[in-house]
Write a protein that holds these residues in place. Structure first.
Motif, PDB file in Angstrom:
ATOM      1  N   THR A   1      -3.545   3.016  -7.591  1.00 16.04           N
ATOM      2  CA  THR A   1      -3.607   1.758  -6.847  1.00 16.04           C
ATOM      3  C   THR A   1      -4.588   0.803  -7.508  1.00 16.04           C
TER       4      THR A   1
ATOM      5  N   GLY B   1      -5.987  -1.357  -3.546  1.00 13.97           N
ATOM      6  CA  GLY B   1      -5.225  -0.839  -2.424  1.00 13.97           C
ATOM      7  C   GLY B   1      -3.723  -0.961  -2.546  1.00 13.97           C
TER       8      GLY B   1
ATOM      9  N   GLU C   1       0.846  -1.201   0.000  1.00 13.24           N
ATOM     10  CA  GLU C   1       0.000   0.000   0.000  1.00 13.24           C
ATOM     11  C   GLU C   1       0.882   1.252   0.000  1.00 13.24           C
TER      12      GLU C   1
END
Length: 198
Positions: A146, A149, A79
């Motif tokens: 992303t 995530g 992340e």
């Protein structure tokens, strides 16, 4: 350094292409298809680094890969949460006393910890507007993308400009199509009325 860079497994990416080749290929494809551009089409893969990676290691990395526009700081699960722009970082590290002051420090000290992060499937128009609404100090920064995530890649300002141009071209094309269809419809109605009158 190799241990601090986590693999970014995006099957759509095959290494770090140069900016010119990357954008030319995508511009041609999007223009030919007439489709709205998507962030995923312009997504560039960049390294995801641990926040404690030293500035010396990052400097070596960007020297080895001159096409990198930035590096992303992220967590163990992939992340992203920080951004280090190449040019800004390079100027600080190669300035007077830069080596003595910063080489041993973690790269997170130079990271923007509030970068613009968007999903790879985000609406391109809204994404461009969000980028334009950023503070002046962040205007030329990359936008982090992303996927579920995890880091998918980044968009540069050049990528955003190309996408914006394609969106405007597509909107103009659709406007002209609408006008042409309306003209044909009105012309057809006039012909039908003339036939009835005769």
């Amino acid at each position: 350094l190799e241990q601090s860079i986590r693999a970014n497994g995006n099957p759509a990416q095959e290494g770090n292409a140069s900016a010119q080749g990357h954008t030319e290929a995508n511009t041609q494809g999007a223009g030919d298809s007439g489709d709205r551009p998507t962030p995923g089409e312009y997504c560039r893969m960049v390294p995801l680094l641990d926040a404690q990676t030293s500035c010396r290691e990052v400097l070596e990395l960007i020297k080895e890969q001159p096409d990198l526009p930035c590096v992303v700081i992220g967590g163990k699960e992939g992340e992203p949460f920080g951004l280090v722009m190449r040019d800004t970082f390079y100027r600080k590290l190669t300035g007077r006393f830069g080596a003595d002051l910063y080489f041993g420090r973690p790269v997170e000290k130079f990271a923007d910890m509030q970068p613009l992060i968007a999903d790879i499937g985000a609406d391109p128009g809204l994404l461009i507007q969000q980028a334009l609404d950023r503070p002046e100090s962040q205007f030329y920064d990359c936008v982090i993308l992303t996927d579920h995530g995890q880091l998918a890649g980044v968009l540069t300002v050049l990528d955003l400009m190309i996408m914006s141009g394609l969106l405007q071209t597509g909107a103009e094309r659709r406007r002209r199509q609408t006008v042409a269809e309306s003209f044909r419809h009105v012309t057809g109605m006039e012909e039908s009325l003339q036939q009835v009158a005769e």
